[in-house]
Write an enzyme that holds these catalytic residues in place. Sequence first.
Site, PDB file in Angstrom:
ATOM      1  N   TYR A  80       6.788 -10.106   6.897  1.00 59.90           N
ATOM      2  CA  TYR A  80       7.106  -8.567   7.202  1.00 59.90           C
ATOM      3  C   TYR A  80       7.455  -8.228   8.943  1.00 59.90           C
ATOM      4  O   TYR A  80       7.153  -9.220   9.354  1.00 59.90           O
ATOM      5  CB  TYR A  80       5.876  -7.987   6.965  1.00 59.90           C
ATOM      6  N   ASP A 119       0.907  -1.424   0.064  1.00 62.10           N
ATOM      7  CA  ASP A 119      -0.120  -0.018   0.146  1.00 62.10           C
ATOM      8  C   ASP A 119       0.636   1.024   0.017  1.00 62.10           C
ATOM      9  O   ASP A 119       2.074   1.366   0.016  1.00 62.10           O
ATOM     10  CB  ASP A 119      -0.834  -0.148   1.541  1.00 62.10           C
TER      11      ASP A 119
END
Length: 284
Positions: free
Chosen positions: A124, A63
Amino acid sequence: MSDEVEAGYVRVRLDLSYDGSEFSGWAKQAGGRRTVQGEIEDALRTVTRSRETYELTVAGRTDSGVHARGQVAHVDLPREVWDEHHGKLLKRLAGRLPRDVRVWALREAPAGFNARFSAVWRRYAYRVTDNPGGVDPLLRGHVLWHDWPLDVDAMNEAAGGLLGEHDFAAYCKKREGATTIRTLQELSLVRGEDGIVTATVRADAFCHNMVRSLIGALLFVGDGHRPPDWPAKVLAARVRDSAVHVVRPHGLTLEEVGYPADELLAARNKEARNKRSLPGAGCC
């Protein structure tokens, strides 16, 4: 669904990283917004002196504002373009790309490789500090400041209740026709000597906003606003909870993407395209 490379083309794997601060995410968008995909595709077209734009497929779309250290993508190039340029392509891209995105490796991909569908996990890291003085100015673009003291042990206790295969609808932004079933393989938090708390989050795949929502729930536990069993109760409800905040994107970095052995790539590619359901789930 077939993923055969078109005759006369070669599939090329790219390993890359970027600082997401000034990008409107990975994927190209209408309206001229700056994206990672757009920058790399433009640079690739320029350095190969091609009229055509060769489209990238990425392991995990990020994003706006999210960073990547170990992102992977692939592109199918005409064999003659690859043969002519591959020896100097990396250096030419370095000279053409803006400084906030780098391609570190370019190589012909093995048979069956698909950057997105062949991946078996994505890892992540989310970084946050509860230092009363705030974030080190040199790290402000990569670390979130949380203005309450955090109990990392309580956060790890809460994280344990989220591991495994579940329907993560409560932690995802719903997309029509897309499943929210994922296998969360790792969720752990460690406070470093510098006081920064790093959350490691690894799963076979992630749905939209999943990592940032999970971190938002764990922060509520860490600062004492919710008990450690609360995130698991939210998960079991399978509906979005207004108390779960999607934390800001700048603390999130895609660190690494994992792939199976070369001989298993095609099978994984095919398996990953199947829509998932939980064991025992009814059809209606």
